[in-house]
Scaffold this motif. Structure first.
Motif, PDB file in Angstrom:
ATOM      1  N   PHE A 143       0.815  -1.301  -0.010  1.00  0.00           N
ATOM      2  CA  PHE A 143       0.117  -0.194   0.075  1.00  0.00           C
ATOM      3  C   PHE A 143       0.850   1.276   0.001  1.00  0.00           C
ATOM      4  O   PHE A 143       0.363   2.359   0.106  1.00  0.00           O
TER       5      PHE A 143
ATOM      6  N   PRO B  50       3.556   3.145  -5.771  1.00  0.00           N
ATOM      7  CA  PRO B  50       2.760   4.289  -6.555  1.00  0.00           C
ATOM      8  C   PRO B  50       1.585   4.139  -7.207  1.00  0.00           C
ATOM      9  O   PRO B  50       1.514   4.060  -8.332  1.00  0.00           O
ATOM     10  N   ALA B  51       0.614   3.734  -6.464  1.00  0.00           N
ATOM     11  CA  ALA B  51      -0.975   3.395  -7.187  1.00  0.00           C
ATOM     12  C   ALA B  51      -1.948   3.860  -5.861  1.00  0.00           C
ATOM     13  O   ALA B  51      -1.446   3.703  -4.670  1.00  0.00           O
ATOM     14  N   ASN B  52      -3.095   3.897  -6.492  1.00  0.00           N
ATOM     15  CA  ASN B  52      -4.204   4.021  -5.419  1.00  0.00           C
ATOM     16  C   ASN B  52      -4.692   2.881  -4.721  1.00  0.00           C
ATOM     17  O   ASN B  52      -4.464   1.785  -5.451  1.00  0.00           O
ATOM     18  N   ASN B  53      -5.284   2.855  -3.904  1.00  0.00           N
ATOM     19  CA  ASN B  53      -5.642   1.557  -3.046  1.00  0.00           C
ATOM     20  C   ASN B  53      -6.758   0.748  -3.925  1.00  0.00           C
ATOM     21  O   ASN B  53      -6.453  -0.567  -3.842  1.00  0.00           O
TER      22      ASN B  53
ATOM     23  N   SER C 212     -10.322  -0.182   0.137  1.00  0.00           N
ATOM     24  CA  SER C 212      -9.613   1.167  -0.298  1.00  0.00           C
ATOM     25  C   SER C 212     -10.105   2.148   0.780  1.00  0.00           C
ATOM     26  O   SER C 212      -9.267   2.909   1.254  1.00  0.00           O
TER      27      SER C 212
END
Lengths: 233, 240
Positions: free
Chosen positions: B81, B84-87, B234
């Motif tokens: 988590f 470099p990415a969103n949940n 998320s």
């Protein structure tokens, strides 16, 4: 100058326990900041919220202008947690390749250079290394990135004094002057020489946030001495 | 970025899942050989089925659960988590990889089952088969596969719900899966009963178990579990 980290009115509770209470602060680029406080003061909670690993009850956190937990904010942060977070079955080489694969700012040569300086076998599995070496490998990975904000949670806790020296040397020699760094620790005397500013956290609130030189001049004592006085039991 | 995550996770899980799929196919081939050289082939077919059942249910469930749970909800989640990415993208990639492996595994089970009696397949190709019967077989296989996937998604959703209990995540996951399992079974059996009643029969057949309402239910359940897991993980992420 734009703030690298902007926190406004941040609060977090665990049931009836308040971990953070209306925390507000801003950090500009080019500073090494000590996040200081005793166990349970809220240091790790604050760090996890900045990294997007915990959800706050209220307040806002912006990292390089992006809300915490977004892809852009995560890309700006290089985070070292206070525990092993890598798959122990992976080899050092595989972990380096993974970082290279996911992080555009990762410098493989720098990482491999640090690994060879420790005489570690790149083909060794992480779980076969001593605790100290595992922590050093994690630190090398974190410091091999050209991030905007480095967040190190207890980087020298649980390792011997010789290893502490090595870790602090690694941090300083690989630190990018245009970036900022937050070091959370309760081993103040060890990190004091490298700090520009200090944040004292107490019961989830900021008790003090000042440049190290100002603390020494105004209080007439070192940060370590002030810490002992502030948090005297 | 989603493709990058999926590619990495597939590569990472390939050694273990590849071995499991390979073993499943080999088991079918070995049993086929034993059946042809043995005087009493019936018992080998039974061993084959038992072996396949264990491999089909226990091994992939264990591997999938371990992989999914460890990478998202244990210490490894601190790395997962902070990539470099969103949940949503991170959780979606993990679920998609799990479903891809479930599909590949189902295919290897099918190959293994065919390998038991290869002469029947040869017979079909030589003699031909009624197109309607062939379509029915394909339909039944698709529904069976989707119903299996809905079970996998129920497990993933249970892990997500279980992780909400900070100190009792395992018990929470098991309880949730138990409740969901009973609910899914009830829904599928109710549809089966309605299909039998619709035909005006008193005995059920495979076409009742794999009836259209069960096909629709399994697709809807897969979608609902997927969206719910991604959103809950998320929005409520709390790694302690």
């Amino acid at each position: 100058m734009n703030n690298l980290l902007e926190i406004q009115g941040l609060s977090k509770t665990y049931g009836s326990v308040t971990a953070l209470n209306d925390v507000s602060l801003s950090i500009e680029p080019g500073h090494i900041i000590g996040l200081l406080g005793p166990n349970g003061s809220g240091k790790t909670t604050l760090i996890k919220i900045i990294c997007g690993l915990l959800q706050a009850n209220s307040g806002t956190v912006l990292v390089d202008g992006n809300p915490a937990g977004t892809a852009d904010s995560r890309a700006a942060i290089s985070y070292l947690p206070d525990q092993t977070y890598l798959d122990g079955n992976m080899t050092i080489k595989a972990i380096v390749e993974m970082f290279k694969y996911f992080y555009e700012d990762f410098e493989e040569d720098r990482a491999m250079e640090m690994i060879s300086s420790l005489n570690l076998n790149p083909n060794a599995k992480l779980k076969t290394l001593s605790k100290g070496n595992q922590e050093k490998v994690q630190l090398m990975l974190v410091m091999s990135r050209r991030a905007k904000l480095y967040i190190l949670d207890e980087p020298i806790a649980g390792v011997d004094p010789a290893a502490r020296d090595y870790i602090l040397r690694t941090i300083i020699s690989n630190y990018e002057p245009t970036a900022s760094m937050i070091i959370a620790t309760h081993l103040i005397s060890e990190v004091e020489p490298v700090l520009d500013e200090a944040i004292f956290l107490q019961n989830g609130s900021i008790k003090l946030f000042k440049p190290i030189d100002d603390i020494r001049a105004e209080e007439g004592m070192s940060v370590d001495e002030l810490f002992r006085e502030v948090y005297r039991c | 970025m989603l493709g990058k995550f999926i590619k990495y996770d597939l590569k990472k899980t390939a050694p273990v899942m590849g071995v499991l799929c390979g073993l499943t196919i080999l088991l079918g081939v070995f049993c086929s050989i034993f059946m042809h050289v043995s005087q009493n082939p019936g018992k080998y077919a039974l061993y084959e089925l038992l072996g396949l059942m264990v491999l089909c249910v226990v091994s992939p469930l264990y591997v999938i659960t371990q992989y999914y749970y460890k990478s998202l909800y244990t210490n490894e989640g601190y790395l997962t988590f902070t990539l470099p990415a969103n949940n949503k993208m991170i959780v979606s990639s993990k679920i998609i990889v799990t479903l891809i492996w479930a599909t590949i595994f189902c295919a290897s089970v099918f190959i293994s089952l065919v390998a038991i009696t290869p002469e029947s397949v040869v017979h079909v190709f030589k003699e031909g088969i009624d197109p309607k019967a062939l379509l029915m077989i394909i339909y039944l296989l698709i529904v069976m596969f989707l119903m299996g996937l809905s079970g996998v998604m129920a497990l993933i959703f249970s892990i997500c719900i279980g992780s909400r209990w900070r100190n009792h995540s395992t018990i929470g996951s098991i309880l949730c899966f138990f409740v969901l399992g009973i609910t899914l079974l009830s829904v599928y059996l109710k549809n089966l009963g309605m299909s039998v009643a619709h035909r005006g029969d008193i005995f059920w057949g495979y076409e009742d178990l794999f009836c259209v309402p069960n096909l629709i239910c399994s697709i809807v359940l897969i979608a609902v579990f997927f969206v719910a897991t991604v959103n809950i993980t998320s929005k409520k992420l709390n790694l302690d």
